[in-house]
Write a protein that holds these residues in place. Structure first.
Motif, short mmCIF file in Angstrom:
data_model
loop_
_atom_site.label_atom_id
_atom_site.label_comp_id
_atom_site.label_asym_id
_atom_site.label_seq_id
_atom_site.Cartn_x
_atom_site.Cartn_y
_atom_site.Cartn_z
N TRP A 170 -7.07 -6.18 -1.60
CA TRP A 170 -7.77 -4.89 -1.35
C TRP A 170 -8.97 -4.79 -1.62
CZ3 TRP A 170 -4.19 -5.04 -5.52
CH2 TRP A 170 -4.60 -5.02 -6.54
N SER A 171 -9.69 -3.90 -1.06
CA SER A 171 -11.21 -3.42 -1.58
C SER A 171 -11.54 -2.31 -2.32
CB SER A 171 -11.94 -2.99 0.18
OG SER A 171 -11.35 -2.12 0.51
N VAL B 143 2.37 1.82 -3.59
CA VAL B 143 1.41 1.80 -4.47
C VAL B 143 0.97 3.31 -4.19
CG1 VAL B 143 -0.79 1.77 -5.50
CG2 VAL B 143 0.79 -0.15 -5.06
N VAL B 144 0.52 3.72 -2.96
CA VAL B 144 0.10 5.32 -2.57
C VAL B 144 1.19 6.09 -2.68
CG1 VAL B 144 -0.93 6.66 -0.77
CG2 VAL B 144 -1.77 4.22 -1.25
N THR C 24 0.95 -1.30 0.03
CA THR C 24 0.29 -0.04 -0.04
C THR C 24 0.98 1.24 -0.08
OG1 THR C 24 -1.80 -1.22 1.09
CG2 THR C 24 -1.75 1.30 1.19
N GLU D 226 -12.33 0.71 -2.26
CA GLU D 226 -11.89 2.11 -1.84
C GLU D 226 -10.78 2.61 -2.45
OE1 GLU D 226 -12.52 0.02 0.73
OE2 GLU D 226 -14.60 0.49 1.10
N ASN D 227 -9.85 1.76 -3.33
CA ASN D 227 -8.53 1.83 -4.08
C ASN D 227 -9.00 1.95 -5.38
OD1 ASN D 227 -6.91 1.89 -1.41
ND2 ASN D 227 -7.66 -0.27 -1.26
N CYS D 228 -9.76 2.82 -5.73
CA CYS D 228 -10.22 2.87 -7.08
C CYS D 228 -9.13 2.98 -8.24
CB CYS D 228 -10.92 4.18 -7.39
SG CYS D 228 -12.39 4.38 -6.30
N ASN D 229 -8.15 3.75 -8.26
CA ASN D 229 -7.23 3.72 -9.10
C ASN D 229 -6.27 2.43 -9.27
OD1 ASN D 229 -7.91 6.23 -10.00
ND2 ASN D 229 -6.41 7.22 -8.52
N LEU D 230 -6.37 1.50 -8.34
CA LEU D 230 -5.63 0.04 -8.66
C LEU D 230 -6.12 -0.66 -9.58
CD1 LEU D 230 -4.98 -0.80 -4.87
CD2 LEU D 230 -3.48 0.13 -6.38
N SER E 75 -7.25 1.90 -14.31
CA SER E 75 -6.05 2.52 -14.58
C SER E 75 -5.85 2.51 -16.00
CB SER E 75 -4.74 1.88 -13.90
OG SER E 75 -5.03 0.41 -14.28
N HIS F 222 -11.80 -9.01 -3.87
CA HIS F 222 -11.44 -7.96 -3.43
C HIS F 222 -12.66 -7.23 -2.44
CE1 HIS F 222 -8.04 -7.20 -6.03
NE2 HIS F 222 -8.52 -8.37 -6.92
#
Length: 133
Positions: free
Chosen positions: A97-98, A16-17, A13, A100-104, A107, A91
């Motif tokens: 991941w759930s 990536v973040v 995380t 809430e991590n839209c950009n993962l 993309s 997910h």
């Protein structure tokens, strides 16, 4: 969740973040999913097929979760994913991941149609010639 998995999740995380990993791009064999993304003002989702395939047998997604063997053959939307269908089966914030991590996932390049990215079929099918006046 074990301490090793928590540490790995924190490191991934943060990576990536924190921007250590560049923007995701579709690779050969990935599935670009754009059934509703463009209309919702989101980038298309990119499903890294081979990344998942080396970890799971085909039946996990295509039999157990009901994914059809056709790009665009599944009516996937975020409500179904949040409800635990399709991608949401894993997910969910526990296995992976759930949402809430839209950009993962979202993309892809806007406007890219739902497809198997750079599939052999796409390379073999010639575009229709334009009509001449």
């Amino acid at each position: 969740m074990g301490i090793f998995r928590r540490l790995l999740l924190v490191l991934l995380t943060a990576t990536v973040v924190g921007g250590f990993i560049g923007p995701a791009n579709a690779e050969y064999g990935d599935i670009v999913i754009n059934n509703y993304s463009d209309g919702a003002g989101m980038r298309p989702a990119v499903f890294p097929h081979w990344f998942h395939r080396i970890r799971f047998r085909c039946k996990v997604c295509h039999a157990d979760l009901g994914f059809k063997f056709q790009a665009g053959g599944n009516d996937i939307n975020m409500l179904k994913i949040i409800d635990g269908q399709f991608c949401g089966a894993c997910h969910n914030g526990e296995i992976a991941w759930s949402v809430e991590n839209c950009n993962l996932c979202h993309s892809g390049t806007p406007g890219t149609p739902t497809q198997v990215h750079q599939s052999t079929v796409q390379q073999l099918v010639a575009p229709k010639p334009k009509a001449t006046k």
